[in-house]
Design a protein around this motif. Structure first.
Motif, mmCIF file in Angstrom:
data_model
loop_
_atom_site.group_PDB
_atom_site.id
_atom_site.type_symbol
_atom_site.label_atom_id
_atom_site.label_comp_id
_atom_site.label_asym_id
_atom_site.label_seq_id
_atom_site.Cartn_x
_atom_site.Cartn_y
_atom_site.Cartn_z
ATOM 1 N N ILE A 623 12.135 2.858 -5.121
ATOM 2 C CA ILE A 623 11.007 3.806 -5.108
ATOM 3 C C ILE A 623 9.889 3.020 -5.779
ATOM 4 N N SER A 624 8.712 3.164 -5.053
ATOM 5 C CA SER A 624 7.652 2.419 -5.129
ATOM 6 C C SER A 624 7.063 2.371 -6.638
ATOM 7 N N GLU A 625 6.933 1.340 -7.393
ATOM 8 C CA GLU A 625 6.447 1.534 -8.836
ATOM 9 C C GLU A 625 4.859 1.664 -8.805
ATOM 10 N N LYS A 626 4.086 1.581 -7.706
ATOM 11 C CA LYS A 626 2.788 2.029 -7.501
ATOM 12 C C LYS A 626 2.566 3.591 -7.365
ATOM 13 N N SER A 627 3.754 4.302 -7.290
ATOM 14 C CA SER A 627 3.780 5.718 -7.139
ATOM 15 C C SER A 627 2.681 6.132 -6.182
ATOM 16 N N ILE A 628 2.844 5.647 -4.796
ATOM 17 C CA ILE A 628 1.920 5.687 -3.640
ATOM 18 C C ILE A 628 2.116 7.506 -3.117
ATOM 19 N N ASP A 629 1.054 7.979 -3.106
ATOM 20 C CA ASP A 629 1.390 9.407 -2.791
ATOM 21 C C ASP A 629 0.866 9.726 -1.506
ATOM 22 N N ALA A 630 0.004 8.972 -0.886
ATOM 23 C CA ALA A 630 -0.435 9.083 0.410
ATOM 24 C C ALA A 630 -1.251 7.989 0.958
ATOM 25 N N TYR A 631 -1.469 7.741 2.343
ATOM 26 C CA TYR A 631 -2.090 6.577 2.758
ATOM 27 C C TYR A 631 -2.854 7.146 4.182
ATOM 28 N N TYR A 632 -4.191 6.560 4.501
ATOM 29 C CA TYR A 632 -4.584 7.177 5.778
ATOM 30 C C TYR A 632 -5.570 6.044 6.428
ATOM 31 N N ASP A 633 -5.159 6.167 7.814
ATOM 32 C CA ASP A 633 -5.965 5.043 8.752
ATOM 33 C C ASP A 633 -7.443 5.851 8.921
ATOM 34 N N VAL A 634 -8.245 5.405 8.358
ATOM 35 C CA VAL A 634 -9.796 6.107 8.338
ATOM 36 C C VAL A 634 -10.302 6.260 9.869
ATOM 37 N N ARG A 635 -10.164 4.842 10.341
ATOM 38 C CA ARG A 635 -10.695 4.780 11.567
ATOM 39 C C ARG A 635 -10.069 5.477 12.655
ATOM 40 N N ARG A 636 -8.728 5.528 12.580
ATOM 41 C CA ARG A 636 -7.907 6.330 13.748
ATOM 42 C C ARG A 636 -8.057 7.743 13.281
ATOM 43 N N THR A 637 -8.221 8.112 12.109
ATOM 44 C CA THR A 637 -8.516 9.642 11.815
ATOM 45 C C THR A 637 -9.612 10.291 12.086
ATOM 46 N N LEU A 638 -10.710 9.444 11.791
ATOM 47 C CA LEU A 638 -12.118 9.813 12.098
ATOM 48 C C LEU A 638 -12.281 10.067 13.614
ATOM 49 N N LEU A 702 -15.256 2.425 6.168
ATOM 50 C CA LEU A 702 -13.809 2.390 5.863
ATOM 51 C C LEU A 702 -12.771 2.314 6.648
ATOM 52 N N SER A 703 -11.875 1.188 6.348
ATOM 53 C CA SER A 703 -10.651 1.155 7.197
ATOM 54 C C SER A 703 -9.714 1.941 6.703
ATOM 55 N N SER A 704 -9.238 2.300 5.727
ATOM 56 C CA SER A 704 -8.415 2.906 5.063
ATOM 57 C C SER A 704 -8.356 3.492 3.690
ATOM 58 N N ILE A 705 -7.674 4.399 3.143
ATOM 59 C CA ILE A 705 -7.573 4.878 1.875
ATOM 60 C C ILE A 705 -6.172 5.007 1.665
ATOM 61 N N ILE A 706 -5.898 4.496 0.325
ATOM 62 C CA ILE A 706 -4.494 4.583 -0.489
ATOM 63 C C ILE A 706 -4.474 5.215 -1.615
ATOM 64 N N ILE A 707 -3.772 6.495 -1.687
ATOM 65 C CA ILE A 707 -3.767 7.271 -2.885
ATOM 66 C C ILE A 707 -2.667 6.968 -3.796
ATOM 67 N N SER A 708 -2.774 6.628 -5.215
ATOM 68 C CA SER A 708 -1.803 6.505 -5.900
ATOM 69 C C SER A 708 -1.818 7.422 -7.241
ATOM 70 N N ASN A 709 -0.723 8.035 -7.446
ATOM 71 C CA ASN A 709 -0.739 8.787 -8.515
ATOM 72 C C ASN A 709 -0.763 8.271 -9.853
ATOM 73 N N GLY A 710 -1.566 7.981 -10.709
ATOM 74 C CA GLY A 710 -1.370 7.558 -12.152
ATOM 75 C C GLY A 710 -1.549 6.011 -12.133
ATOM 76 N N ILE A 711 -1.279 5.499 -13.561
ATOM 77 C CA ILE A 711 -1.880 4.007 -13.840
ATOM 78 C C ILE A 711 -0.781 3.031 -13.235
ATOM 79 N N GLY A 712 0.255 3.579 -12.691
ATOM 80 C CA GLY A 712 1.259 2.675 -11.930
ATOM 81 C C GLY A 712 0.525 1.918 -10.814
ATOM 82 N N GLY A 713 -0.543 2.528 -10.210
ATOM 83 C CA GLY A 713 -1.243 1.931 -9.117
ATOM 84 C C GLY A 713 -2.480 1.240 -9.200
ATOM 85 N N LEU A 714 -2.642 0.949 -10.696
ATOM 86 C CA LEU A 714 -3.516 -0.259 -10.889
ATOM 87 C C LEU A 714 -2.966 -1.447 -11.417
ATOM 88 N N SER A 715 -3.393 -2.832 -10.837
ATOM 89 C CA SER A 715 -2.919 -3.943 -11.250
ATOM 90 C C SER A 715 -3.355 -4.462 -12.642
#
Length: 850
Positions: A623-638, A702-715
């Motif tokens: 399981i990812s330590e960064k707790s990734i919750d969602a990611y979106y290709d903004v250009r394609r979605t737009l 924007l090219s993309s958005i990555i959403i992380s839940n909590g401090i695990g998503g920050l270096s």
């Protein structure tokens, strides 16, 4: 093909008169149906796509090379219907991660998908289709799933695949199996009829193990045993069953628990079909019970939607009609057997397989068992007919490092795909197994596969119906971008609107224009356009200034919906190659010994380490330590939203449309995700309040958005940068409580200043990505003419040679020369071809198994 069809047509006439010559009225009806079905097949021919890949698995940073074969379904000849072929890479959730448009030349094309180092590992699906393949009620496309690893190098694990716990908003694929155990029944012909014994195929699947072996009993409502059953292969099996008016069920034990599954309810009156297909002929029995009324039916034998012949079948109550057809007079591949009544309704249907005769043969030569590091490789390929006559043929060829490439013993190939799996429903596990060694057991198992995975792609009832057919898509003989202009507020179609199209091609700006028709439609030809680039479309009324109140949509989102991934696609069972590794170890010892005796060669430490490295086939999943919750290709979605008429100007507007977890409080202009405040991060720092307010309006930057839940998503460096005194007051985020936030990583478009408000698109214009045909690159294959000079060179290629268009000479011969990588290894050679006459040939060869 036309000659064969004429022979079959005469055959059906003789058969029909021989059995039902006394019913001319029925014959007139079925003659009409037969002609209508043939005309439909000729007017609307189907296409098939197949991709030959250079390898069976990949790593982030690799390039996936492929050769595309697009054929006419009923003739297995290259298709001239479509020019663009769409090849898509989908992630495990069903999102399109990459899309290529391959330019076909007479049904052939080559391409590649470059996997960036920044992508997530996981199980990715590659699918390929033309728009014409999506024109029918049941869209058909090529699909295959690959594991894409990341190198690990930790704890003895060479590679891993990281899984991510994602938001439900991300999941686009159908829901996976919910119940712990599933047992499905498939009566031969599609139905059970009271009093008629029928073969009932079944398939059992476990949520945690996929296809499993199981046995059980069939019981009536009183719990009395009727018969027993057990699986034969891949969770499939069959039993014979004579149904009555009473219900029956299957009872099984699995992991100590008892499960019961209801059998399909039998019809009180009706018909069944039973077939037996072998190398000699096709035997068909059509039965009715005593409750069925006397009638004359038509039994159609079709191939890829084209009816080859039909048989009139006259029924009295409770009788059986049997006939035998010579299988060699029928086309090879899947044949559809359909029982049709006089109203055109399909009563029973099933599929049988006709084996091809006299395939081409590909024979390798001049190969060693094991190759040492950087050693030259010479491989000779000989292509002959079944009679041993040489053939000049174009081949697609892959030579791989056998130890470091996953080896699927019964993998899919051009033969199994074009003749079998492309016409079946769902994922087919190890299709090469059914043709690996001819036997009665494998014929029975193949027949089970057809009973269970039979797919009504060609519905005879709809094909012979009177109303005209309207395709869902039109064929593309060239690449054209179609679109429509409407008013923004009232969605009124705007005619006579001039569109100026400006795009950058290399270092030049290309400008073109077109005008909408009476329905607001426009066309932008892209046949000569290569690659993908930014484009700006501006609208104005002909003879007037720029028109501001316009919405520009583009017709380019026709991809089929993602399919469910099978358990076996996510848990690939590769061949155990430990004995291959043993051979490599022996070869290494001889190789090192020979080098140590060579004059002038003394420093061998690095060589020894390289040559003795073992490849670990254990795959670590975590399981990812960064707790990734969602990611979106903004250009394609737009582009997708705007192409469907949506107005999107800001990041909050976008997030409201695509995520149910995002909440925008319009009263105070605050935002939250999963009921947590949001911390926005870009360019390795937490954004200040001013920066957030500025960039949230720059959705096009924007090219993309990555959403992380909590401090695990920050270096750690982001956290330390944010604790500086000059930032603490401006970022609006409590750095000491970052675990209370959801982290939004914002990745801007390269070379785009998202803080520059002058880059916002004015009204009446549309920013978009314009995609033309993909650039075709050439696979890299280094040379080591004096390998002693390259002993310190890093070369971890797993595909040692790839050529999508290798031509044999007039003697049917082709000679390949390439070089090994830095390891000692045996080879796997994959060769595939489709001749202009429809003949298929493939070769899968291991230097240690042959």
């Amino acid at each position: 093909m036309e000659k064969l069809r004429s022979v079959l047509f005469m055959l059906f006439i003789m058969l029909s008169f021989g059995i039902c010559g006394q019913v001319p009225q029925a014959k007139i009806i079925f003659d009409k149906y037969f002609s209508q079905a043939q005309k439909f097949a000729k007017d609307f021919p189907h296409e098939k796509a197949y991709l030959h890949f250079d390898n069976t698995s990949y790593y982030v940073g690799d390039t996936i090379w492929f050769k595309a074969y697009v054929t006419l379904a009923d003739q297995r000849q290259y298709s001239n219907i479509s020019r663009p072929l769409y090849v898509e890479l989908l992630d495990q959730s069903g999102h399109i991660a990459d899309r290529q448009i391959i330019k076909l030349e007479k049904g052939e094309g080559n391409g590649q998908i470059i996997l960036p180092l920044s992508m997530f590992s996981g199980y990715y699906e590659i699918r390929a289709y033309t728009r014409w393949m999506l024109a029918f009620d049941e869209p058909q496309y090529f699909s295959r799933t690959f594991p894409i690893y990341k190198f690990s190098g930790k704890g003895g694990i060479e590679r891993n695949i990281t899984t991510y716990t994602l938001s439900s908003d991300m999941e686009k694929r159908p829901v996976k199996m919910k119940d712990k155990l599933s047992l499905s029944f498939f009566p031969e012909g599609g139905q059970l009829v009271e009093g008629i014994e029928s073969k009932v195929a079944f398939k059992v699947e476990s949520k945690d193990s996929g296809n499993i072996s199981l046995h059980g009993i069939i019981e009536n409502v009183n719990g009395d045993k009727i018969t027993s059953f057990e699986t034969m292969h891949d969770g499939m099996g069959y039993f014979m069953y004579t149904p009555s008016s009473k219900d029956a069920h299957a009872s099984v034990l699995y992991h100590g628990d008892k499960y019961e599954f209801q059998l399909p309810k039998a019809l009180k009156s009706g018909y069944t079909i039973k077939t037996d297909c072998n190398a000699g002929g096709l035997s068909v029995d059509v039965s009715s019970n005593v409750q069925a009324k006397s009638d004359t039916l038509g039994l159609f034998i079709s191939h890829q939607g084209y009816p080859c012949l039909y048989q009139l079948v006259c029924f009295e109550k409770g009788n059986i009609q049997r006939f035998i057809l010579p299988i060699r007079k029928l086309p090879s591949g899947l044949l559809q057997v359909s029982l049709i009544d006089r109203t055109g309704k399909t009563l029973c249907e099933r599929f049988v397989f006709s084996y091809p005769s006299s395939p081409l043969q590909i024979v390798p030569d001049k190969l060693k068992r094991v190759y040492s590091p950087y050693e030259p490789i010479t491989c000779q390929l000989q292509v002959n007919t079944s009679k041993g006559e040489p053939v000049s043929q174009k081949l697609s060829v892959s030579i791989r490092d056998a130890v470091r490439s996953d080896y699927l013993e019964y993998d899919n190939n051009i033969f199994t795909d074009l003749l079998l799996t492309s016409d079946l429903k769902g994922y087919i596990h190890q299709p090469g197994y059914y043709f690996s060694s001819p036997s009665l057991k494998k014929q029975i198992e193949l027949d089970l596969l057809l009973l269970i995975h039979g797919w009504r792609k060609y519905d005879m009832s709809s094909i012979i119906a009177e109303p005209g057919f309207t395709p869902k898509q039109l064929p593309e003989s060239q690449l054209i971008l179609n679109g429509q202009v409407k008013s923004t507020l009232f969605k009124k179609k705007l005619k006579d609107i001039e569109l100026s199209v400006m795009l950058k091609k290399n270092e030049e700006v290309v400008i073109g224009s077109t005008v909408t028709d009476a329905n607001g439609n426009f066309k932008i030809p892209l046949e000569d356009f290569i690659g993908t680039t930014e484009a700006i479309i501006q609208t104005k009324k002909v003879g007037k200034e720029r028109t501001k109140d316009t919405s520009i949509s583009i017709d380019r989102h026709f991809s089929p919906n993602p399919r469910k991934l099978d358990y076996n696609e996510l848990h690939l069972n590769y061949k155990d190659i430990s004995k291959w590794q043993h051979e490599v170890d022996k070869s290494d010892s001889l190789y090192i010994d020979s080098i140590s005796k060579a004059e002038g060669m003394h420093l061998l430490g690095d060589v020894v380490v390289k040559s003795k490295q073992h490849f670990d086939y254990n795959v670590s999943t975590k399981i990812s330590e960064k707790s990734i919750d969602a990611y979106y290709d903004v250009r394609r979605t737009l582009d997708e939203l705007r192409d469907n008429g949506k107005v999107v100007s800001t990041i909050p507007e976008l997030m409201e449309m695509i995520s149910s977890q995002f909440y925008w409080n319009h009263s105070d202009d605050s935002y939250s995700y999963r009921q947590k405040p949001i911390c926005f991060v870009m360019d390795n720092k937490i954004l200040s309040n001013v920066e957030v307010s500025m960039m949230l309006t720059e959705v096009d930057g924007l090219s993309s958005i990555i959403i992380s839940n909590g401090i695990g998503g920050l270096s750690e460096d982001i956290i330390q940068n944010s604790k500086k005194s000059d930032m603490s007051d401006s970022i609006g985020v409590d750095v000491s409580k970052l675990d209370k936030y959801c982290i939004f990583y914002l990745i801007p478009v390269p070379h785009r200043d998202v803080m520059n408000k002058s880059q916002v698109s004015p009204l009446g214009t549309r920013q978009t990505l314009m995609q033309g045909y993909s650039i075709e690159y050439e696979s890299y294959s280094p040379a080591y003419p004096n390998r002693e000079l390259y002993m310190d060179k890093v070369d971890k290629r797993r595909t040692l040679y790839w050529n999508p268009s290798l031509m044999t000479d007039t003697n049917g011969k082709a000679i390949i020369k390439c070089y090994n990588n830095q390891y000692s290894t045996p080879l796997v050679i994959d060769v595939e071809t489709l001749g202009s006459d429809g003949q298929i040939a493939y070769l899968k060869y291991s230097t240690l198994d042959n």
